[in-house]
Scaffold this motif. Structure first.
Motif, PDB file in Angstrom:
ATOM      1  N   GLN A 136     117.569  35.331  14.245  1.00 25.31           N
ATOM      2  CA  GLN A 136     117.167  33.932  14.320  1.00 25.31           C
ATOM      3  C   GLN A 136     118.382  33.071  14.616  1.00 25.31           C
ATOM      4  OE1 GLN A 136     115.792  32.144  10.635  1.00 25.31           O
ATOM      5  NE2 GLN A 136     114.383  30.806  11.740  1.00 25.31           N
ATOM      6  N   PHE A 137     118.329  32.344  15.722  1.00 25.52           N
ATOM      7  CA  PHE A 137     119.379  31.395  16.050  1.00 25.52           C
ATOM      8  C   PHE A 137     119.069  30.077  15.367  1.00 25.52           C
ATOM      9  CE2 PHE A 137     121.858  33.971  18.691  1.00 25.52           C
ATOM     10  CZ  PHE A 137     121.029  34.748  19.479  1.00 25.52           C
ATOM     11  N   PRO A 138     120.098  29.250  15.174  1.00 25.23           N
ATOM     12  CA  PRO A 138     119.887  27.975  14.466  1.00 25.23           C
ATOM     13  C   PRO A 138     118.757  27.150  15.069  1.00 25.23           C
ATOM     14  CG  PRO A 138     122.232  28.379  14.750  1.00 25.23           C
ATOM     15  CD  PRO A 138     121.517  29.452  15.528  1.00 25.23           C
ATOM     16  N   LYS A 139     117.897  26.696  14.212  1.00 25.51           N
ATOM     17  CA  LYS A 139     116.779  25.831  14.585  1.00 25.51           C
ATOM     18  C   LYS A 139     115.800  26.514  15.536  1.00 25.51           C
ATOM     19  CE  LYS A 139     119.547  21.688  13.869  1.00 25.51           C
ATOM     20  NZ  LYS A 139     120.069  20.428  14.449  1.00 25.51           N
ATOM     21  N   LYS A 140     115.806  27.817  15.540  1.00 28.03           N
ATOM     22  CA  LYS A 140     114.885  28.567  16.385  1.00 28.03           C
ATOM     23  C   LYS A 140     114.021  29.482  15.517  1.00 28.03           C
ATOM     24  CE  LYS A 140     116.420  27.060  20.346  1.00 28.03           C
ATOM     25  NZ  LYS A 140     115.562  26.236  21.239  1.00 28.03           N
ATOM     26  N   PRO A 156     103.363  20.108  16.211  1.00 25.78           N
ATOM     27  CA  PRO A 156     104.516  19.645  16.973  1.00 25.78           C
ATOM     28  C   PRO A 156     105.760  20.481  16.671  1.00 25.78           C
ATOM     29  CG  PRO A 156     104.212  18.270  15.066  1.00 25.78           C
ATOM     30  CD  PRO A 156     103.066  19.244  15.064  1.00 25.78           C
ATOM     31  N   GLN A 157     106.780  20.347  17.463  1.00 28.38           N
ATOM     32  CA  GLN A 157     108.025  21.040  17.185  1.00 28.38           C
ATOM     33  C   GLN A 157     108.710  20.435  15.975  1.00 28.38           C
ATOM     34  OE1 GLN A 157     110.416  21.045  20.730  1.00 28.38           O
ATOM     35  NE2 GLN A 157     109.287  22.737  21.638  1.00 28.38           N
ATOM     36  N   ALA A 158     108.549  19.135  15.829  1.00 31.84           N
ATOM     37  CA  ALA A 158     109.138  18.443  14.685  1.00 31.84           C
ATOM     38  C   ALA A 158     108.185  17.365  14.231  1.00 31.84           C
ATOM     39  CB  ALA A 158     110.490  17.857  15.051  1.00 31.84           C
ATOM     40  N   LEU A 159     108.160  17.133  12.925  1.00 31.22           N
ATOM     41  CA  LEU A 159     107.233  16.165  12.351  1.00 31.22           C
ATOM     42  C   LEU A 159     107.938  15.458  11.206  1.00 31.22           C
ATOM     43  CD1 LEU A 159     104.336  15.054  12.198  1.00 31.22           C
ATOM     44  CD2 LEU A 159     103.765  16.984  10.714  1.00 31.22           C
ATOM     45  N   SER A 160     107.927  14.133  11.252  1.00 29.32           N
ATOM     46  CA  SER A 160     108.546  13.344  10.192  1.00 29.32           C
ATOM     47  C   SER A 160     107.497  12.428   9.589  1.00 29.32           C
ATOM     48  CB  SER A 160     109.705  12.520  10.763  1.00 29.32           C
ATOM     49  OG  SER A 160     110.334  11.772   9.746  1.00 29.32           O
ATOM     50  N   ILE A 161     107.296  12.534   8.278  1.00 29.09           N
ATOM     51  CA  ILE A 161     106.267  11.741   7.620  1.00 29.09           C
ATOM     52  C   ILE A 161     106.799  11.181   6.312  1.00 29.09           C
ATOM     53  CG2 ILE A 161     104.340  13.036   8.614  1.00 29.09           C
ATOM     54  CD1 ILE A 161     104.147  14.596   5.991  1.00 29.09           C
ATOM     55  N   GLN A 162     106.054  10.271   5.728  1.00 27.26           N
ATOM     56  CA  GLN A 162     106.396   9.708   4.429  1.00 27.26           C
ATOM     57  C   GLN A 162     105.783  10.562   3.323  1.00 27.26           C
ATOM     58  OE1 GLN A 162     108.905   6.860   5.527  1.00 27.26           O
ATOM     59  NE2 GLN A 162     108.165   6.868   3.433  1.00 27.26           N
ATOM     60  N   ILE A 188     104.776  38.903  14.856  1.00 31.83           N
ATOM     61  CA  ILE A 188     105.438  38.053  15.847  1.00 31.83           C
ATOM     62  C   ILE A 188     105.294  36.608  15.404  1.00 31.83           C
ATOM     63  CG2 ILE A 188     105.524  37.369  18.265  1.00 31.83           C
ATOM     64  CD1 ILE A 188     106.305  40.262  17.795  1.00 31.83           C
ATOM     65  N   PHE A 189     106.389  35.895  15.476  1.00 36.67           N
ATOM     66  CA  PHE A 189     106.421  34.527  14.977  1.00 36.67           C
ATOM     67  C   PHE A 189     106.246  33.489  16.072  1.00 36.67           C
ATOM     68  CE2 PHE A 189     107.612  34.864  10.536  1.00 36.67           C
ATOM     69  CZ  PHE A 189     107.942  36.198  10.451  1.00 36.67           C
ATOM     70  N   GLY A 190     105.632  32.384  15.706  1.00 34.11           N
ATOM     71  CA  GLY A 190     105.571  31.233  16.575  1.00 34.11           C
ATOM     72  C   GLY A 190     106.888  30.496  16.561  1.00 34.11           C
ATOM     73  N   ALA A 191     106.959  29.468  17.379  1.00 31.40           N
ATOM     74  CA  ALA A 191     108.215  28.733  17.547  1.00 31.40           C
ATOM     75  C   ALA A 191     108.572  27.913  16.316  1.00 31.40           C
ATOM     76  CB  ALA A 191     108.127  27.843  18.777  1.00 31.40           C
ATOM     77  N   GLY A 192     107.591  27.544  15.531  1.00 30.30           N
ATOM     78  CA  GLY A 192     107.867  26.815  14.295  1.00 30.30           C
ATOM     79  C   GLY A 192     107.777  25.312  14.430  1.00 30.30           C
ATOM     80  N   THR A 193     107.464  24.687  13.321  1.00 30.85           N
ATOM     81  CA  THR A 193     107.468  23.224  13.210  1.00 30.85           C
ATOM     82  C   THR A 193     108.439  22.831  12.122  1.00 30.85           C
ATOM     83  OG1 THR A 193     105.173  22.949  13.929  1.00 30.85           O
ATOM     84  CG2 THR A 193     106.122  21.187  12.594  1.00 30.85           C
ATOM     85  N   ARG A 194     109.346  21.922  12.468  1.00 30.05           N
ATOM     86  CA  ARG A 194     110.288  21.422  11.466  1.00 30.05           C
ATOM     87  C   ARG A 194     109.691  20.168  10.851  1.00 30.05           C
ATOM     88  NH1 ARG A 194     115.618  20.465  14.360  1.00 30.05           N
ATOM     89  NH2 ARG A 194     116.422  20.188  12.264  1.00 30.05           N
ATOM     90  N   LEU A 195     109.389  20.246   9.576  1.00 37.45           N
ATOM     91  CA  LEU A 195     108.778  19.137   8.858  1.00 37.45           C
ATOM     92  C   LEU A 195     109.831  18.435   8.016  1.00 37.45           C
ATOM     93  CD1 LEU A 195     106.286  17.539   7.843  1.00 37.45           C
ATOM     94  CD2 LEU A 195     106.067  19.278   6.040  1.00 37.45           C
ATOM     95  N   PHE A 196     109.858  17.107   8.142  1.00 35.71           N
ATOM     96  CA  PHE A 196     110.754  16.306   7.327  1.00 35.71           C
ATOM     97  C   PHE A 196     109.917  15.274   6.581  1.00 35.71           C
ATOM     98  CE2 PHE A 196     114.548  14.647   5.766  1.00 35.71           C
ATOM     99  CZ  PHE A 196     114.590  13.272   5.934  1.00 35.71           C
ATOM    100  N   VAL A 197     109.956  15.343   5.263  1.00 37.43           N
ATOM    101  CA  VAL A 197     109.190  14.424   4.427  1.00 37.43           C
ATOM    102  C   VAL A 197     110.155  13.451   3.776  1.00 37.43           C
ATOM    103  CG1 VAL A 197     107.563  14.176   2.525  1.00 37.43           C
ATOM    104  CG2 VAL A 197     107.476  16.220   3.980  1.00 37.43           C
ATOM    105  N   LYS A 198     109.984  12.200   4.111  1.00 38.33           N
ATOM    106  CA  LYS A 198     110.888  11.159   3.599  1.00 38.33           C
ATOM    107  C   LYS A 198     110.394  10.626   2.263  1.00 38.33           C
ATOM    108  CE  LYS A 198     110.323   9.189   7.613  1.00 38.33           C
ATOM    109  NZ  LYS A 198     110.362   8.212   8.732  1.00 38.33           N
ATOM    110  N   ALA A 199     111.302  10.570   1.307  1.00 37.69           N
ATOM    111  CA  ALA A 199     110.955  10.087  -0.037  1.00 37.69           C
ATOM    112  C   ALA A 199     110.796   8.573  -0.047  1.00 37.69           C
ATOM    113  CB  ALA A 199     112.046  10.495  -1.016  1.00 37.69           C
TER     114      ALA A 199
END
Lengths: 111, 112
Positions: free
Chosen positions: B38-42, A8-14, A100-111
């Motif tokens: 790299q732009f922010p959050k990209k 996913p573009q963003a993922l939030s988990i415990q 070449i890079f992919g778009a990335g996934t932002r992972l947020f791990v909640k404590a």
């Protein structure tokens, strides 16, 4: 143009849960790599998997590669708050020098 | 392991000025280096391939006269953002190639 798409573009988990991120790419490759980037910082190389490999492990990381589907996944097991970061896959399209890079996934791990 | 440095790590400049960013391979020689922005959050977008002793190869859509690249030695490539504008504000990352890519820590540019 970017080679890969990630979901996913963003993922939030415990904390303690597993996190799975997927990456797809478009051309043939020799290698696929996963990188981590903390906010506003440089890249940290996590793992490299070659096109003739299907799975690779490194500590809590497990990477798979399916060249027939042109896709890869990164699994982080037993996640920690410190794993919070952006994760990017990167490929060498057609086995060339470029990365070449992919778009990335932002992972947020909640404590 | 191979180390790549960038200087400066962050820079603030006024609109219309030019800014030079250096990328150095500290313990190896690299005939090929790469520049990303790299732009922010990209994600990182490849801008150009820097070749020692020859002209850089730019990716589609990247203005070569705007982003001047010089790779005068096997350990140094420079990126000059000419006549910088606020939309050039970004995180610029270089990499040097020796069997694999080694990335620099990045330079944050803010154009006011």
């Amino acid at each position: 143009s970017q080679q890969g798409e990630e979901d996913p573009q963003a993922l939030s988990i415990q904390e303690g849960e597993n996190a799975t991120m997927n990456c797809s790419y478009k051309t043939s490759i020799n290698n696929l790599q996963w990188y981590r980037q903390n906010s506003g910082r440089g890249l940290v190389h996590l793992i490299l998997i070659r096109s003739n490999e299907r799975e690779k492990h490194s500590g809590r990381l497990r990477v798979t590669l399916d060249t027939s589907k042109k896709s890869s996944s990164l699994l982080i097991t037993a996640s920690r708050a410190a794993d919070t970061a952006s994760y990017f896959c990167a490929t060498d399209p057609n086995g060339g020098f470029k990365t070449i890079f992919g778009a990335g996934t932002r992972l947020f791990v909640k404590a | 392991g191979a180390v790549v440095s960038q200087h400066p790590s962050r820079v603030i400049c006024k609109s219309g000025t030019s800014v030079k960013i250096e990328c150095r391979s500290l313990d190896f020689q690299a005939t090929t280096m790469f520049w990303y922005r790299q732009f922010p959050k990209k994600s990182l977008m490849l801008m150009a391939t820097s070749n020692e002793g020859s002209k850089a190869t730019y990716e589609q859509g990247v203005e070569k006269d705007k982003f001047l690249i010089n790779h005068a030695s096997l350990t140094l490539s420079t990126l000059t953002v000419t006549s910088a504008h606020p939309e050039d504000s970004s995180f610029y990352i270089c990499s040097a190639f020796q069997e694999t890519q080694y990335f620099g820590p990045g330079t944050r540019l803010l154009v006011l």
